[in-house]
Design an enzyme around this catalytic site. Structure first.
Site, short mmCIF file in Angstrom:
data_model
loop_
_atom_site.label_atom_id
_atom_site.label_comp_id
_atom_site.label_asym_id
_atom_site.label_seq_id
_atom_site.Cartn_x
_atom_site.Cartn_y
_atom_site.Cartn_z
CG ASN A 40 -42.05 -45.91 10.84
OD1 ASN A 40 -42.97 -44.81 11.25
ND2 ASN A 40 -40.83 -46.02 11.28
CD GLU A 42 -37.98 -48.75 13.27
OE1 GLU A 42 -37.98 -48.70 12.26
OE2 GLU A 42 -37.26 -49.43 14.43
CB CYS A 51 -44.17 -49.14 5.05
SG CYS A 51 -43.24 -50.02 4.55
CD GLU A 53 -44.87 -45.14 3.02
OE1 GLU A 53 -44.18 -44.35 2.40
OE2 GLU A 53 -44.88 -46.36 3.95
CB CYS A 84 -40.24 -48.44 0.46
SG CYS A 84 -41.79 -49.55 1.25
CB CYS A 87 -45.43 -48.27 -0.20
SG CYS A 87 -45.17 -48.69 2.16
#
Length: 129
Positions: A40, A42, A51, A53, A84, A87
Site C-alpha cells: 500500500n 498512502e 492498495c 493488491e 477492500c 480490490c
C-alpha cells in the site's frame, strides 16, 4: 501459498503508510508461475493512495500477464484482513471464481477463501453484452 505469504510479507516492509501506520503487502501468482507483489502507498490527499493488491495487479499487467491463480495478503492486524471492496473487484477481473485468496497476519494467523467467497455476485464482462 507459503511463498506468496513470504513475498507479501517482504514487500509489506516497503509500504508507505505514514498516516495510518497500517502496512499491507500482497502477492499473486500467474498461471505461468510468476509472482508479483505490491504494497500500500498512502497519500496525504486521501483517498489518492493505492492498495497493496492493486499494486501487485499493476505490476502483473505491466509485465504482460493477465491471469491470477493465487493471491496472498498480509497485515499486522489481530485477524487476517480481507481485501477492500475495490480490490475484490480488481482481483475478480483477472481471477476465476475458484482462485484461492489467503489472508494472513504478521503473527501467523491465516484464513483462505476463494474469489467467489470474497466477492459473491461479482460484476463481470458478461453484464456488458
Amino acid at each position: 501459498m507459503d511463498d506468496l505469504i513470504a513475498a507479501a510479507a517482504a514487500v509489506r516492509e516497503n509500504a508507505h503508510a505514514p498516516y495510518s501506520n497500517f502496512k499491507v503487502g500482497a502477492a499473486l501468482r500467474t498461471r505461468d508461475g510468476q509472482v508479483f507483489a505490491g504494497c500500500n502507498v498512502e497519500n496525504v490527499a486521501f483517498p489518492e493512495g493505492t492498495c497493496a493488491e492493486a499494486g501487485a495487479i499493476a505490476a502483473m499487467c505491466a509485465a504482460g500477464a493477465r491471469e491470477i491463480v493465487a493471491v496472498a495478503v498480509i497485515a499486522d492486524s489481530p485477524a487476517p484482513v480481507p481485501c477492500c471492496g475495490g480490490c475484490r473487484q480488481k482481483i475478480a477481473e483477472f481471477a476465476g471464481a475458484d482462485v484461492p485468496v489467503m489472508m494472513a497476519t504478521t503473527s501467523g494467523a491465516r484464513r483462505q477463501v476463494t474469489v467467489a467467497e470474497l466477492l459473491p455476485g461479482a460484476f463481470d464482462a458478461g453484464f456488458m453484452k
